[in-house]
Design a protein around this motif. Structure first.
Motif, short mmCIF file in Angstrom:
data_model
loop_
_atom_site.label_atom_id
_atom_site.label_comp_id
_atom_site.label_asym_id
_atom_site.label_seq_id
_atom_site.Cartn_x
_atom_site.Cartn_y
_atom_site.Cartn_z
N LYS A 118 -7.13 -1.62 -4.82
CA LYS A 118 -8.34 -0.42 -4.45
C LYS A 118 -7.24 0.45 -5.06
O LYS A 118 -5.92 1.00 -4.13
CB LYS A 118 -8.45 -0.36 -2.84
N GLU A 119 -8.27 1.76 -5.00
CA GLU A 119 -8.04 3.51 -4.81
C GLU A 119 -8.80 4.14 -4.59
O GLU A 119 -10.23 4.09 -4.31
CB GLU A 119 -6.81 3.63 -6.02
N PHE A 128 1.03 -1.12 0.06
CA PHE A 128 0.00 0.06 0.38
C PHE A 128 0.98 1.49 -0.30
O PHE A 128 1.83 1.44 0.88
CB PHE A 128 -1.15 -0.07 1.27
N GLU A 129 0.22 2.05 -0.65
CA GLU A 129 1.08 3.53 -0.27
C GLU A 129 0.23 4.46 -0.65
O GLU A 129 -1.04 4.82 -0.73
CB GLU A 129 1.77 3.95 -2.10
N PHE A 130 0.58 5.59 0.68
CA PHE A 130 -0.14 7.19 0.70
C PHE A 130 0.88 7.59 -0.26
O PHE A 130 1.78 7.99 0.07
CB PHE A 130 -0.35 7.46 2.22
N ARG A 131 0.11 8.10 -1.22
CA ARG A 131 0.51 9.53 -2.29
C ARG A 131 0.61 10.62 -1.33
O ARG A 131 -0.41 11.42 -0.95
CB ARG A 131 0.41 9.32 -3.09
N PRO A 132 1.18 11.84 -2.08
CA PRO A 132 1.41 12.79 -1.79
C PRO A 132 0.08 13.70 -2.00
O PRO A 132 -0.18 14.94 -1.70
CB PRO A 132 2.40 13.94 -2.61
N ASP A 133 -1.11 13.32 -3.19
CA ASP A 133 -1.93 14.24 -3.53
C ASP A 133 -3.50 13.49 -2.85
O ASP A 133 -4.05 13.68 -3.36
CB ASP A 133 -2.05 13.72 -5.19
N GLY A 134 -2.82 13.05 -2.17
CA GLY A 134 -4.35 11.88 -1.26
C GLY A 134 -4.51 10.81 -1.40
O GLY A 134 -5.10 10.27 -0.59
N LYS A 135 -4.32 10.05 -2.67
CA LYS A 135 -4.05 8.95 -3.15
C LYS A 135 -3.78 7.69 -2.28
O LYS A 135 -3.10 7.90 -1.77
CB LYS A 135 -4.30 8.50 -4.75
N LEU A 136 -4.60 7.08 -1.70
CA LEU A 136 -4.34 5.75 -0.83
C LEU A 136 -4.09 3.95 -2.25
O LEU A 136 -5.58 3.91 -2.78
CB LEU A 136 -5.42 4.69 -0.12
N ARG A 137 -3.65 4.11 -2.76
CA ARG A 137 -3.34 2.60 -3.30
C ARG A 137 -2.98 1.68 -2.65
O ARG A 137 -2.39 1.12 -1.55
CB ARG A 137 -2.39 3.07 -4.51
N TYR A 138 -3.48 0.59 -3.10
CA TYR A 138 -3.56 -0.81 -1.80
C TYR A 138 -3.33 -2.02 -3.20
O TYR A 138 -4.09 -1.92 -3.98
CB TYR A 138 -4.98 -0.39 -1.45
N ALA A 139 -3.05 -3.04 -2.88
CA ALA A 139 -2.75 -3.73 -4.10
C ALA A 139 -2.92 -5.52 -3.00
O ALA A 139 -1.57 -4.90 -1.95
CB ALA A 139 -1.37 -4.48 -4.73
N ASN A 140 -3.30 -5.99 -3.13
CA ASN A 140 -2.86 -7.47 -3.11
C ASN A 140 -2.79 -8.69 -3.66
O ASN A 140 -3.99 -9.09 -4.26
CB ASN A 140 -3.83 -7.43 -1.16
N VAL A 163 -5.05 1.11 7.08
CA VAL A 163 -5.45 0.59 5.45
C VAL A 163 -6.49 -0.47 5.56
O VAL A 163 -7.70 0.06 5.16
CB VAL A 163 -4.17 0.60 5.04
N PHE A 164 -6.52 -1.26 6.30
CA PHE A 164 -7.70 -2.47 6.19
C PHE A 164 -8.86 -0.99 6.74
O PHE A 164 -10.06 -1.82 5.91
CB PHE A 164 -7.36 -3.03 7.24
N SER A 165 -9.08 -0.30 7.54
CA SER A 165 -10.09 -0.12 7.70
C SER A 165 -10.95 1.03 7.47
O SER A 165 -11.97 0.81 6.81
CB SER A 165 -9.99 0.45 9.17
N LEU A 166 -9.67 1.21 6.40
CA LEU A 166 -9.85 2.24 5.40
C LEU A 166 -10.75 2.21 3.95
O LEU A 166 -11.78 2.49 3.49
CB LEU A 166 -9.06 3.44 5.49
N ILE A 167 -10.04 1.36 4.24
CA ILE A 167 -10.81 -0.03 1.98
C ILE A 167 -11.69 -0.23 2.90
O ILE A 167 -12.95 -0.54 2.07
CB ILE A 167 -9.10 -0.78 1.90
#
Length: 150
Positions: A52-53, A28-40, A137-141
């Motif tokens: 998920k994004e 997972f990655e928190f990007r500077p533009d506020g995007k959370l990217r998640y991959a499993n 992250v899991f709670s946000l997703i």
């Protein structure tokens, strides 16, 4: 702390290995533009990759920064942490304000692995921060995406 609320912010976490089911990982990655990217990616029983994004509010990003800041991970050094091995690897990269860290270590099975390492204090901080970040992250997703049970 000034760096907690100001300046650039980026976080990337990866844990994975290559085995009989191919390349399996969580990232997972928190990007500077506020995007959370998640991959499993789990190929177990022909499972498919989950991606998920979602864009996060400034308050959520501030909470993520607080978790990192309070952990004091930015003061640590991974020189004495176990090297990645056939069991797998973990990577954590954080940019917060004008500080930048990038850690790489092996998978940690339990606190026994932490205690028996050359840097139990630093590795314990890493271990608990990673647990906190995964839960966050899991709670946000799960809040954002309704996962339909099969």
């Amino acid at each position: 702390m000034a760096s907690e609320d100001e300046g650039e912010f980026y976080l990337r976490y990866y844990v994975g290995h290559k085995g009989k089911f191919g390349h399996e990982f969580l990232e997972f990655e928190f990007r500077p533009d506020g995007k959370l990217r998640y991959a499993n990616n789990s190929n177990y029983k022909n499972d498919t990759m989950i991606r998920k994004e979602v864009f996060l509010s400034p308050a959520v990003l501030k909470e993520c920064r607080r978790i990192i800041s309070e952990s004091e991970i930015m003061k640590e050094d991974d020189n004495n942490w176990p090297e990645p091995d056939r069991v797998g690897r973990q990577e954590l990269e954080i940019v917060m304000g004008n500080e930048h860290i990038s850690f790489t270590t092996s998978k940690i099975g339990s606190l026994v692995d932490v205690q028996s390492s050359k840097d139990p204090e630093g590795l314990r901080i890493f271990y608990y921060l990673v647990q906190d970040l995964k839960c966050f992250v899991f709670s946000l997703i799960s809040l954002h995406f309704k996962i339909k049970p099969i």
